[in-house]
Scaffold this active site. Structure first.
Site, PDB file in Angstrom:
ATOM      1  NE  ARG A  80      -2.290  -1.199   3.295  1.00 23.42           N
ATOM      2  CZ  ARG A  80      -1.805  -0.444   4.368  1.00 23.42           C
ATOM      3  NH1 ARG A  80      -1.830   0.714   4.115  1.00 23.42           N
ATOM      4  NH2 ARG A  80      -1.164  -1.148   5.685  1.00 23.42           N
ATOM      5  CE1 TYR A 208       1.313  -6.890  -3.280  1.00 18.17           C
ATOM      6  CE2 TYR A 208       0.264  -5.504  -1.639  1.00 18.17           C
ATOM      7  CZ  TYR A 208       1.019  -6.512  -2.030  1.00 18.17           C
ATOM      8  OH  TYR A 208       1.194  -7.336  -0.843  1.00 18.17           O
ATOM      9  N   GLY A 210      -4.244  -3.741  -1.525  1.00 16.27           N
ATOM     10  CA  GLY A 210      -5.005  -2.648  -0.989  1.00 16.27           C
ATOM     11  C   GLY A 210      -5.241  -1.356  -1.638  1.00 16.27           C
ATOM     12  CE  LYS A 217      -7.273  -3.739   4.775  1.00 14.91           C
ATOM     13  NZ  LYS A 217      -6.023  -4.022   5.501  1.00 14.91           N
ATOM     14  CG  HIS A 237      -7.222  -2.918   9.848  1.00 15.56           C
ATOM     15  ND1 HIS A 237      -5.834  -2.679  10.078  1.00 15.56           N
ATOM     16  CD2 HIS A 237      -7.307  -3.983   8.940  1.00 15.56           C
ATOM     17  CE1 HIS A 237      -5.171  -3.468   9.323  1.00 15.56           C
ATOM     18  NE2 HIS A 237      -5.931  -4.143   8.621  1.00 15.56           N
ATOM     19  CB  SER A 259      -0.583  -3.773   7.863  1.00 17.07           C
ATOM     20  OG  SER A 259      -1.984  -3.010   7.615  1.00 17.07           O
ATOM     21  CB  CYS A 261       0.442  -6.680  13.861  1.00 21.08           C
ATOM     22  SG  CYS A 261       1.631  -5.432  13.663  1.00 21.08           S
ATOM     23  CG  ASP A 286      -7.587  -7.176   6.579  1.00 15.68           C
ATOM     24  OD1 ASP A 286      -6.769  -7.293   7.219  1.00 15.68           O
ATOM     25  OD2 ASP A 286      -7.917  -6.408   5.551  1.00 15.68           O
ATOM     26  NE  ARG A 375      -0.208  -8.753   2.351  1.00 14.54           N
ATOM     27  CZ  ARG A 375      -0.848  -8.250   3.596  1.00 14.54           C
ATOM     28  NH1 ARG A 375      -1.831  -8.656   4.193  1.00 14.54           N
ATOM     29  NH2 ARG A 375      -0.251  -7.322   4.331  1.00 14.54           N
TER      30      ARG A 375
HETATM   31  P1  GTP Z   1      -2.897  -7.593   7.412  1.00 18.32           P
HETATM   32  O1  GTP Z   1      -3.259  -8.768   6.507  1.00 18.32           O
HETATM   33  O2  GTP Z   1      -1.703  -6.936   6.731  1.00 18.32           O
HETATM   34  O3  GTP Z   1      -3.873  -6.704   7.809  1.00 18.32           O
HETATM   35  O4  GTP Z   1      -1.943  -8.468   8.484  1.00 18.32           O
HETATM   36  P2  GTP Z   1      -2.323  -9.462   9.696  1.00 18.32           P
HETATM   37  O5  GTP Z   1      -2.572  -8.755  10.938  1.00 18.32           O
HETATM   38  O6  GTP Z   1      -3.298 -10.297   9.238  1.00 18.32           O
HETATM   39  O7  GTP Z   1      -1.142 -10.322   9.816  1.00 18.32           O
HETATM   40  P3  GTP Z   1      -0.645 -11.676   9.895  1.00 18.32           P
HETATM   41  O8  GTP Z   1      -1.552 -12.596  10.845  1.00 18.32           O
HETATM   42  O9  GTP Z   1      -0.638 -12.397   8.474  1.00 18.32           O
HETATM   43  O10 GTP Z   1       0.856 -11.575  10.631  1.00 18.32           O
HETATM   44  C1  GTP Z   1       1.983 -11.218   9.862  1.00 18.32           C
HETATM   45  C2  GTP Z   1       3.245 -11.697  10.647  1.00 18.32           C
HETATM   46  O11 GTP Z   1       3.173 -11.675  11.876  1.00 18.32           O
HETATM   47  C3  GTP Z   1       3.803 -13.090  10.158  1.00 18.32           C
HETATM   48  O12 GTP Z   1       5.010 -12.906   9.933  1.00 18.32           O
HETATM   49  C4  GTP Z   1       3.537 -13.918  11.373  1.00 18.32           C
HETATM   50  O13 GTP Z   1       4.401 -14.842  11.101  1.00 18.32           O
HETATM   51  C5  GTP Z   1       3.643 -12.981  12.518  1.00 18.32           C
HETATM   52  N1  GTP Z   1       2.966 -13.203  13.563  1.00 18.32           N
HETATM   53  C6  GTP Z   1       1.569 -13.615  13.645  1.00 18.32           C
HETATM   54  N2  GTP Z   1       1.334 -13.953  14.950  1.00 18.32           N
HETATM   55  C7  GTP Z   1       2.460 -14.065  15.620  1.00 18.32           C
HETATM   56  C8  GTP Z   1       2.550 -14.311  16.993  1.00 18.32           C
HETATM   57  O14 GTP Z   1       1.827 -14.582  17.959  1.00 18.32           O
HETATM   58  N3  GTP Z   1       3.784 -13.849  17.464  1.00 18.32           N
HETATM   59  C9  GTP Z   1       4.808 -13.697  16.690  1.00 18.32           C
HETATM   60  N4  GTP Z   1       6.155 -13.460  17.260  1.00 18.32           N
HETATM   61  N5  GTP Z   1       4.707 -13.393  15.390  1.00 18.32           N
HETATM   62  C10 GTP Z   1       3.378 -13.505  14.921  1.00 18.32           C
HETATM   63  C1  SPV Z   2      -2.992  -4.568   5.098  1.00 21.12           C
HETATM   64  O1  SPV Z   2      -2.173  -3.943   4.788  1.00 21.12           O
HETATM   65  O2  SPV Z   2      -3.532  -4.544   6.088  1.00 21.12           O
HETATM   66  C2  SPV Z   2      -3.519  -5.429   4.196  1.00 21.12           C
HETATM   67  C3  SPV Z   2      -3.230  -5.649   2.907  1.00 21.12           C
HETATM   68  O3  SPV Z   2      -4.468  -6.182   4.721  1.00 21.12           O
HETATM   69  S1  SPV Z   2      -3.826  -4.802   1.970  1.00 21.12           S
HETATM   70  O4  SPV Z   2      -4.946  -5.358   1.221  1.00 21.12           O
HETATM   71  O5  SPV Z   2      -2.746  -4.628   0.828  1.00 21.12           O
HETATM   72  O6  SPV Z   2      -4.075  -3.641   2.388  1.00 21.12           O
HETATM   73 MN    MN Z   3      -5.126  -5.416   6.833  1.00 19.64          MN
END
Ligand code: GTP
Ligand code: SPV
Ligand code: MN
Length: 590
Positions: A80, A208, A210, A217, A237, A259, A261, A286, A375
């Site tokens: 994004r 790409y 978002g 988004k 979110h 994002s 996290c 999400d 992704r």
């Molecule tokens: P968006 O799709 O961008 O909104 O993100 P999201 O919040 O869905 O993120 P996602 O769950 O895909 O996590 C992204 C990163 O965080 C990855 O590299 C995971 O391995 C890491 N991660 C997720 N849960 C944990 C956790 O409990 N502990 C740690 N240390 N890392 C984590």
């Molecule tokens: C984020 O960045 O929070 C996402 C991926 O979930 S995107 O759709 O690119 O915004």
């Molecule tokens: Mn997101």
């Protein structure tokens, strides 16, 4: 109209307003052909075939990954672009200091010039979609016009796209109009514009996620948050998860983390062996739309129907459901490849990459094989923990709201806010380290209120006032909590094992909502008493547990001062109630 001569027939249900707008867009962009998407699987297969022929997609090993494809986006178009994203409200104050703003007339002039003739020789796809269950009163529709077959195919996986959405639009033509062109993928000619007052989105120059999948988004957060304020609900979110305890009782929890996290991981969590009888159901990973329900509780739907999830780090141990789900019928964007054409990414923990995400021979000196923001796009229905309630028109009742962030220091593993108003302050004060999901620096702590910094479609001052007002609309409000899975020791190692073990924290949260589970009152909120949190079998040292649950009052005093100056940057739009709440926090900190 000359550009539309070889176009396929306009669907009979398309209402006049939609036809007129498509015609106007075609006059401006001059496509060679117009394709109205019906959302069928035959259409999806056709889009895939076309992209294989145009080399926009590369077929992955059909023996190991049937129905899976790789898309490589332009190397300058991998995340994004917050600095190129604008909210174009009539009044700048309404967009707030949290958004880039441009006057609508100026933004329209700029975008008209970019869109002029930009689809010459290309196909224009008209993509009707419904955000939310097709028969839910809480769902909202939109139409995305795009010259990207990749976007059309992703929208098929991510939303309820096609004929059903069009039928809904024919009944209620109050849909969001999104115009998108990949343009020349030139970062100097790239803008994502939102016109909340007229329910319009215009996106140019990026293909790409978002930036380009406008239902996500742009619609479901920026435009929807604006609508939600006017109509008395919340567009957030947030992932939504159902946690079933061994007695068969299911509690739904909605979590707002920035994002990359941990939302996707938590949404499809697999209970650890130490918690037999527990089960986790995914509603969404999400976005959550939260409405005051008829029973006085807050009810939530997931407006999406698929996941656009972070690939790196996904393996059978961290997220087995995701790992299994993306072994078939998945579009990968910007991952590496093995010698036998399987997708590969950092943290997969099997196989060897030979090609990187840009298609170059893999050389660790040139960076990772998969882009850190690579992704997967996959239908939610492939998730082994998919909840049938994700299709329920009324949504699910929410027991707890959880704010989280990525903070190596300061924030404890979990605490509970004192009440709703304090919880709104906790959300407004959230900060988190930046990630690869947006272009720019990674690992820098920034304020990210409610994980909505990049997504709130209006002034945060008004947004917090709206959150506070829920106390008058929802008699049985959920509890509000904050978590941090990312606290580290002096050597940089995570103190908390995370992933499946996060269920232990959710279990404490649920007990607290029921009025059980012991906690110690601290100035920032209620922190679990050590024996109230199930830590059995984790082998954590006492000192580690103490650090995870510690509240360093001196550091929090400093944090509260910083929160104060951040909140004051919203000036007269900052609700007085938050000022009072912060003053009370500072008094407790002494
Ligand atoms: P968006 O799709 O961008 O909104 O993100 P999201 O919040 O869905 O993120 P996602 O769950 O895909 O996590 C992204 C990163 O965080 C990855 O590299 C995971 O391995 C890491 N991660 C997720 N849960 C944990 C956790 O409990 N502990 C740690 N240390 N890392 C984590
Ligand atoms: C984020 O960045 O929070 C996402 C991926 O979930 S995107 O759709 O690119 O915004
Ligand atoms: Mn997101």
């Amino acid at each position: 109209m000359a550009t539309a001569v070889d176009s396929q027939a306009i669907p009979r249900q398309a209402p006049p307003e939609l036809r007129r707008w498509v015609e106007q867009a075609a006059m401006r962009t001059r496509p060679g052909r117009i394709h109205w998407c019906d959302g069928s699987s035959a259409e999806y297969r056709l889009l895939i075939r076309q992209m294989l022929a145009s080399k926009d997609l590369h077929e992955l090993n059909p023996a190991t990954h049937p129905g899976c494809y790789l898309h490589r986006s332009h190397p300058s178009d991998v995340a994004r672009v917050e600095h190129l994203t604008f909210v174009c409200s009539e009044q700048q104050e309404d967009a707030g200091p949290n958004n880039n703003w441009m006057a609508p007339a100026e933004a329209r002039r700029k975008m008209d010039a970019l869109f002029d003739g930009c689809m010459r020789g290309r196909t224009m796809y008209v993509v009707p979609y419904c955000m939310g269950p097709i028969d839910s009163p809480y769902s909202r529709c939109g139409v995305e016009i795009t010259d990207s077959a990749y976007v059309a195919a992703n929208m098929k996986l991510m939303t309820r796209m096609g004929a059903g959405a069009l039928a809904r639009i024919a009944r209620d033509p109050n849909f969001v109009k999104g115009l998108h062109s990949i343009g020349e993928l030139d970062p100097e000619r790239r803008f994502i514009m939102h016109f909340p007052e007229s329910l319009e989105i215009q996106s140019f120059g990026s293909g790409y996620g978002g930036n380009a999948l406008l239902g996500k988004k742009c619609h479901a957060l920026r435009i929807a948050s604006w609508q939600a304020r006017r109509e008395g609900w919340l567009a957030e979110h947030m992932m939504i998860v159902g946690v079933e305890n061994p007695a068969g009782e299911v509690h739904y929890i909605a979590c707002a983390f920035p994002s990359a996290c941990g939302k996707t991981n938590l949404a499809m969590l697999i209970p650890p062996a130490s918690m037999p009888g527990w089960k986790v159901w995914t509603i969404g990973d999400d976005i959550g739309w939260l409405h005051p329900g008829p029973d006085g509780r807050l009810w939530a739907i997931n407006p999406e129907d698929g996941y656009f999830g972070v690939v790196p780090g996904t393996n059978a141990k961290t997220n087995r459901h995701a790992y299994e789900m993306i072994r078939h019928d998945t579009i990968f964007t910007n991952v590496g490849l093995t010698a036998d054409n399987q997708p590969w990414w950092e943290g997969l923990e099997e196989g060897t990459p030979v090609t990187d995400w840009q298609g170059r021979p893999y050389d660790p000196a040139m960076g990772p094989a998969a882009h850190p923001n690579s992704r997967f796009t996959v239908s939610a229905r492939q998730n082994p923990s998919y909840s049938p309630k994700a299709d329920a028109p009324e949504g699910v009742p929410i027991s707890a709201l959880v704010f989280g962030g990525r903070r190596r220091a300061l924030a404890p593993l979990v605490f509970q806010a004192r009440d709703w108003r304090h919880g709104v302050l906790v959300g407004a004060a959230m900060a988190s380290e930046t990630t690869a999901a947006a272009t720019g620096d990674v690992g820098v702590v920034r304020r990210d209120p409610m994980a909505m910094k990049p997504f709130a479609g209006y002034n945060f001052g008004d947004y917090w006032r709206h959150w506070l007002s829920m106390a008058n609309r929802v008699p049985r409000l959920p509890g509000i909590f904050q978590v941090n899975w990312f606290r580290r020791d002096a050597g940089g190692r995570f103190l908390w094992p995370g992933y499946g073990e996060n269920l232990r924290v959710l279990a404490w949260i649920i007990e607290r909502c029921k009025g059980h589970a012991a906690a110690d009152e601290t100035p920032i909120g209620a922190v679990p008493r050590k024996d109230a949190l199930n830590l059995a079998g984790l082998g954590l040292a006492d000192a580690t547990v103490a650090e995870l649950l510690s509240v360093d009052v001196a550091q929090w005093r400093k944090e509260a001062a910083e929160i104060g100056s951040y909140l004051e940057s919203f000036g007269s739009r900052l609700p007085e109630e938050l000022r009072v709440e912060l003053a009370q926090l500072r008094a407790r900190l002494g």
